[in-house]
Write a protein that holds these residues in place. Sequence first.
Motif, PDB file in Angstrom:
ATOM      1  N   ARG A   1       0.830  -1.207   0.000  1.00  0.00           N
ATOM      2  CA  ARG A   1       0.000   0.000   0.000  1.00  0.00           C
ATOM      3  C   ARG A   1       0.863   1.255   0.000  1.00  0.00           C
ATOM      4  NH1 ARG A   1      -3.059  -2.667   3.936  1.00  0.00           N
ATOM      5  NH2 ARG A   1      -2.228  -1.278   5.520  1.00  0.00           N
ATOM      6  N   GLN A   2       1.945   1.240   0.789  1.00  0.00           N
ATOM      7  CA  GLN A   2       2.826   2.406   0.820  1.00  0.00           C
ATOM      8  C   GLN A   2       3.457   2.665  -0.539  1.00  0.00           C
ATOM      9  OE1 GLN A   2       5.594   1.677   3.969  1.00  0.00           O
ATOM     10  NE2 GLN A   2       4.036   1.722   5.576  1.00  0.00           N
TER      11      GLN A   2
ATOM     12  N   GLU B   1      -0.275   3.261  -2.876  1.00  0.00           N
ATOM     13  CA  GLU B   1      -1.516   3.878  -2.422  1.00  0.00           C
ATOM     14  C   GLU B   1      -1.249   5.204  -1.739  1.00  0.00           C
ATOM     15  OE1 GLU B   1      -4.332   2.734   1.189  1.00  0.00           O
ATOM     16  OE2 GLU B   1      -4.594   1.339  -0.476  1.00  0.00           O
ATOM     17  N   ASP B   2      -2.096   6.189  -2.006  1.00  0.00           N
ATOM     18  CA  ASP B   2      -2.009   7.470  -1.323  1.00  0.00           C
ATOM     19  C   ASP B   2      -2.563   7.306   0.089  1.00  0.00           C
ATOM     20  OD1 ASP B   2      -1.780  10.458  -1.168  1.00  0.00           O
ATOM     21  OD2 ASP B   2      -3.945  10.269  -0.943  1.00  0.00           O
TER      22      ASP B   2
ATOM     23  N   ASN C   1      -1.544   5.952  -6.150  1.00  0.00           N
ATOM     24  CA  ASN C   1      -0.633   7.095  -6.229  1.00  0.00           C
ATOM     25  C   ASN C   1      -0.100   7.266  -7.659  1.00  0.00           C
ATOM     26  OD1 ASN C   1       1.268   5.077  -6.506  1.00  0.00           O
ATOM     27  ND2 ASN C   1       2.112   5.325  -4.440  1.00  0.00           N
ATOM     28  N   ARG C   2       0.850   8.175  -7.815  1.00  0.00           N
ATOM     29  CA  ARG C   2       1.362   8.499  -9.157  1.00  0.00           C
ATOM     30  C   ARG C   2       1.961   7.256  -9.836  1.00  0.00           C
ATOM     31  NH1 ARG C   2       2.784  13.167 -12.087  1.00  0.00           N
ATOM     32  NH2 ARG C   2       3.398  12.441 -14.147  1.00  0.00           N
ATOM     33  N   ARG C   3       2.589   6.413  -9.057  1.00  0.00           N
ATOM     34  CA  ARG C   3       3.197   5.212  -9.636  1.00  0.00           C
ATOM     35  C   ARG C   3       2.134   4.289 -10.228  1.00  0.00           C
ATOM     36  NH1 ARG C   3       7.194   1.171  -6.212  1.00  0.00           N
ATOM     37  NH2 ARG C   3       7.511  -0.403  -7.842  1.00  0.00           N
TER      38      ARG C   3
ATOM     39  N   GLY D   1      -6.951   8.119  -9.081  1.00  0.00           N
ATOM     40  CA  GLY D   1      -5.631   8.263  -8.478  1.00  0.00           C
ATOM     41  C   GLY D   1      -5.346   9.688  -8.060  1.00  0.00           C
ATOM     42  N   ARG D   2      -4.340   9.821  -7.186  1.00  0.00           N
ATOM     43  CA  ARG D   2      -3.868  11.133  -6.768  1.00  0.00           C
ATOM     44  C   ARG D   2      -2.436  11.294  -7.267  1.00  0.00           C
ATOM     45  NH1 ARG D   2      -3.045  13.432  -0.542  1.00  0.00           N
ATOM     46  NH2 ARG D   2      -2.678  15.631  -1.126  1.00  0.00           N
TER      47      ARG D   2
ATOM     48  N   GLY E   1      -0.608  13.948  -6.722  1.00  0.00           N
ATOM     49  CA  GLY E   1       0.180  14.679  -5.740  1.00  0.00           C
ATOM     50  C   GLY E   1      -0.469  16.015  -5.440  1.00  0.00           C
TER      51      GLY E   1
END
Length: 818
Positions: free
Chosen positions: A656-657, A660-661, A668-670, A732-733, A735
């Motif tokens: 998750r890290q 996941e945001d 997340n961006r990845r 997704g986020r 950032g």
Amino acid sequence: MRPDAARRRPLEALTCRRSGDHRERHAADPSRESGEASSRARGGGRMTAATAESLSAGQLGRALAAGGLQVRYQPIISLPDRRVVGMECLARLQNGDELVAPARFIATAETHGLIADLGAEVLRQAIARVAGWRRQGDGLAAVWVSVNVSPLQLADPTFLPLVRSLLREYSVPASALTLEITETVATAGAVQPALEALSAFGVRLALDDFGTGFATLDGLKRLPVRMLKIDRTFVSEVATPSRARAIVRAVIALAETLGLYVVAEGVETEDQLVVLEQLNCLAAQGFYFAEPTETPELVDLQQGIRRAPTGTDLATLWRPEHDATVLAAARLLAIRPSRVRDTVVALSSACGRRMGLSAGSNYVTRMLSLVHDHRELVLAGDDWAARVPGAADLATVLADGLPRPDLPIEVRVVAAAAGVGAVLRERPDLDLASCCEQVVAGGTVDDEVAAVLVSVATRPVPIIGIDTVLDTAEAYHSGRSGVEERMRALLGVTRAIGSTRDMRELLRLAADEARAVLGAASLSVERWDRETGVLRTLVNVGELGPAQVVFPADEFYPLIQFPESQRLLTMGMPHLQSVNDPTSDDAEVGMLRRLGKGSCAAVPILIEDRLWGRMYATTSPDQPAFEARDLELLTAVAGVVSTVVVQAEHLDAMARQAFEDALTGLGNRRVVDDALTRLSADGRPTALVLLDVDGLKEINDSLGHGAGDLALQVLGDALSASVAGVDGGLAGRLGGDEFTLLLPDHDLLAAQAVVVTLQERLASQRGPTVSCGVAVAAAGPWSARVLLAEADAQAYAVKRRRRGDRRSTRTANLDRVP
């Protein structure tokens, strides 16, 4: 004077001696109200009576602006073991020199629109405080905090997001928060969705002042409450035979039937407490234990209320070989039937239960009681007693006849029971209460154990023949043979597989070894999904039932359909069910029949004192059913399984890290980059929506970062809902304040429709506004980098124009992007 008054005086003297300090303390404060409002607020001025004039809106506003809102904490005590299990938050308001009770300002706050802010501040302080207790890791680390909420708060659509945000901000599990509602509030249809949502999220709901409102039995069955709090008006009269006592008894029985935790409010006297314990009330609160108190006194308060037996716990020293030694001697002693021996064994067990000893200590107490008179045997070697923990100390105490409060509690309990047996041997005409009285009067036992004899002597103690006791103990011992070796093997397996990166295989290996330890036909590890209120099976091993698979994708059980399982997860109580037991729960028996099994045992899996899920073991129809004596081993195995779960969750957390945001739970961006790469490589038509949150900096600057985080979480939930039905869709986020939606197989119009629905959803939830840019790639080769850049340019252009509803109308249809 009654003829038996003199005879019973030693018992009465002991009772008065133990409760005198409490009575004297409250006698000195005659102005104390019977309600929750304390007559004197520690650290502040005198509490004003509830009948005084209510504060005006101006007075309330000024007091709040001056930081006058205070939160006091009153402990909720588990009666079986006298532990603090919860804290109820009670609001106070410092208005100049006076400390104002809630009855004088809550109505004003509701009338003038201040209740939301006031309630939010109480909730914030409560959650922050319980987070602090958990960080300290002392005796209060496992308590839950209870907060009263009004119907106006529940009707506010921002209340659930607020609760979720505060729990996340302070890293507090939802199960550590209990919200108290009255019967009138609970039966209002308008707040029902909010109650259901809070319960599904894992927050516990308590029905406060039960018995004074209008909740019907049918309504109670349908409400998502997990706790009943008996109103103080009934508790105040429970010490005497009355209708109030009958009502309390009925409420406790009702709560037990429905699997609800029951708390008695307003306990003020020893007599009330004794009757509540006799009625099997699980918990209580009131001035008898403690007045509402400020934070600095909490640690001392915890130590003062807990009445843990002193001495060394022999359970940590006891081994299976000690069972064999004791049982062999007990069989020799049992050759000569003895009413005295039967009584000592029964009384020892009754005292152990009454003191709230652990299961292990109760077991050792029972084993020592079987050989309390081992001096009557001529045993090979003089060191027999030295080989059995506690036996030598027991012999010394019985020989000297002097109280030894420094010895292990198991020894002291058995010595007291043996003393009662000695009186019974000399005076077989006396009843048990009279024998206990003589022991207490003789001063041969310490006060702690003597008080238990006082309590136990007032109730009938069932006497079971020694042969039955020995048969049960030997069966338990045979079941334990080899267990230590198996447990060591299980721990070895957890170490051996600790290096694996496969979370599912980790769980499967541990579950299969746990099944072998228990001799179960099958075993399942199930996780509690708090948000949806279901048990979700992660792995099944052993003899699987119809339609079961090792790693199920969609095997889950709604807790509302399984009351015993719900009780396990809300109160941490294991349960046993059998198809041949008419008292077993119908839903659980139905599940066993569908699985083709004969019995089941379910025990909670706890991670850092948090209920994570359960371990569910079954036996086949031709195997012996699980019994109560198996629970200790089941719990031990579940504890080892929990270590594997920690390892598995660590792997999951690492994933998750990485992907996941943390704030919104979105990719997340990845994750977004990986998804775009796959879609472009496949040449799949895709719409990309880029969203920029409007005014996030202004929200943070004016309302604080907590408000900004809440706005982003609301947006994250709305984005997740937008792609819920999209095959391969992703929210997704990227950032900061930039978010994205990937919508495979969507053209321009379909993507714009998703954006419109998203913005409508945000408006209905009072979420933030967003500026959107939409770019579309048709089927065939296209560049993820160019698609993202086009959507970003459009979102930026919309944000600069700052007009309309900030909805983008420009799009790029990239039929062939190099």
